[in-house]
Write a protein that holds these residues in place. Sequence first.
Motif, short mmCIF file in Angstrom:
data_model
loop_
_atom_site.label_atom_id
_atom_site.label_comp_id
_atom_site.label_asym_id
_atom_site.label_seq_id
_atom_site.Cartn_x
_atom_site.Cartn_y
_atom_site.Cartn_z
N ALA A 1 0.09 6.98 0.60
CA ALA A 1 0.03 5.96 2.02
C ALA A 1 1.60 6.61 1.83
N THR A 2 2.18 6.20 3.61
CA THR A 2 3.37 6.16 4.41
C THR A 2 3.90 4.50 5.50
N ASP A 3 4.61 3.77 5.46
CA ASP A 3 4.40 3.56 6.92
C ASP A 3 5.94 4.81 7.96
N ASP A 4 5.95 5.53 7.13
CA ASP A 4 7.08 6.15 8.00
C ASP A 4 6.52 7.03 9.42
N ALA A 5 6.47 7.06 9.93
CA ALA A 5 5.68 7.42 11.12
C ALA A 5 6.12 8.57 11.01
N GLY A 6 7.64 8.82 10.79
CA GLY A 6 8.43 10.06 11.16
C GLY A 6 8.04 11.12 10.42
N ALA A 7 7.70 10.71 9.24
CA ALA A 7 7.90 11.23 8.71
C ALA A 7 6.01 11.97 8.19
N LEU A 8 4.84 11.30 9.24
CA LEU A 8 3.65 12.42 9.48
C LEU A 8 3.91 13.14 10.87
N ILE A 9 4.92 11.96 11.07
CA ILE A 9 4.73 13.76 12.66
C ILE A 9 4.97 14.94 12.36
N ALA A 10 6.28 14.89 11.45
CA ALA A 10 6.97 15.66 10.80
C ALA A 10 5.57 16.31 10.08
N LEU A 11 4.55 16.30 10.00
CA LEU A 11 3.73 17.45 8.73
C LEU A 11 2.84 18.17 10.40
N ARG A 12 3.33 18.10 11.17
CA ARG A 12 2.41 18.34 12.48
C ARG A 12 0.86 18.03 11.97
N LYS B 1 0.25 -1.43 0.35
CA LYS B 1 0.07 -0.11 -0.39
C LYS B 1 0.69 1.64 -0.21
N ILE B 2 1.88 1.19 0.15
CA ILE B 2 3.21 2.03 0.71
C ILE B 2 3.15 3.14 -0.81
N GLY B 3 2.94 4.40 -0.71
CA GLY B 3 2.96 5.19 -1.97
C GLY B 3 1.45 5.23 -2.67
N LYS B 4 0.70 4.38 -2.88
CA LYS B 4 -0.69 4.74 -2.90
C LYS B 4 -1.52 5.57 -2.54
N ASP B 5 -2.65 6.19 -3.43
CA ASP B 5 -3.18 7.46 -3.14
C ASP B 5 -4.11 6.97 -2.20
N ALA B 6 -4.20 7.85 -1.22
CA ALA B 6 -5.60 7.88 -0.19
C ALA B 6 -6.16 7.21 -0.14
N GLY B 7 -7.01 8.65 -1.12
CA GLY B 7 -8.09 8.11 -1.37
C GLY B 7 -8.71 7.16 -2.81
N GLU B 8 -7.96 6.82 -2.85
CA GLU B 8 -8.23 5.14 -4.17
C GLU B 8 -8.12 4.15 -2.71
N LEU B 9 -7.46 4.18 -1.60
CA LEU B 9 -7.38 2.95 -0.48
C LEU B 9 -8.40 3.03 0.06
#
Length: 365
Positions: A59-70, A41-49
């Motif tokens: 979509a990503t499995d990188d928790a740190g990157a999501l936290i960095a989005l604030r 699922k990584i890299g796929k569009d959230a809407g399509e998922l």
Amino acid sequence: MTTPMRIVVWATGGVGSIAIDAVRRRPDLELVGVWVHSKDKIGKDAGELAGGDPLGVRATDDAGALIALRPDCVVYSASGPDRDAGAVPDYLRLLTAGINVVSTSSTSLVYPPAYYSPEWRDQMAAAARAGNASFYASGIFPGFGSDQLALLLSTQSKTIRCLKVTEVALNDHYPVADVMMNGMGFGRLLDFEPLLKTPGFIEMAWRAPIHLIATGLGVEVEEVRGTLDRRVTDRDIEVAFGTVKAGTCGAVSTRAAGLVNGREAIVVEHIIRMARDVAPDWLTSEFDASYRVDIDGEPDIHCAMNVGASEGHGAGHAAMAATAMRVVNAIPYVVDAPAGLLSSLDMPNTLPRYVFDDRTEGDDE
């Protein structure tokens, strides 16, 4: 209009997919990230998922990157046999980073003071204080059907001898075999001992809603007693996780009773079937899921809330939608709440916003 709140949805299963679509519909919320566990699922569009149109969010499995989005809030809906063991470290990281969390994963946290792990609870409370963030868990049962609905109906009571909340659900749509077979015993012979039969497990599972109701009504629960009942199916039943063979468990009922002044006063019952005709002597429903509140008192009060269409429709979607919307609708209230671990006793009615918006017409299944 004020700037939309930035939202991350954590996992894209049934509840998470509904949350993605719900966030997409609301002008006061903006989906900025999605976490997934599956590598494919990584890299796929959230809407399509989520089964819809592309949203431009990968979509990503990188928790740190999501936290960095604030983000202002994370909708946490990851599930699986580990449940809290996998979720609590995520909660700690998010709360410490100052990110509010609404969760459908950790049902025992619907009432944090009664959480089965005081150590984890205290760690989460400290993280919330450090990050000036809030945490709120809810759903439909445990959640609305087992707390706010019951407390709302009790506002009509002069006296209460016993308050009972019950869920009756058809769970043939749930695909996780480990949870259904090893956790609950479906598809197993009755001499198999599922996780539900572990001493103290039922008491632990339903402790939170019982204590939430008790606190709301100003009484103290002296003890919680749990019981398990199972029934076999007389035919093979094809379900999402495989085949439930004839002669194996096709229905499960759990019951937890909170004692007040030495007698059963607050009772939670949970009835799950793989087909509607199994255990016909138990409470039944023609709907995907039904939630009852029965108050023995003055006056007697009996209320049934049915979620979803009648027999043959929905396949569990309605209950998942209600679960997801309990926390999505709570987002603005949680963001505005004081830092800490919240329950529905700390929240106003989390009324939905933009539910009559023209963009929602004709979009529902």
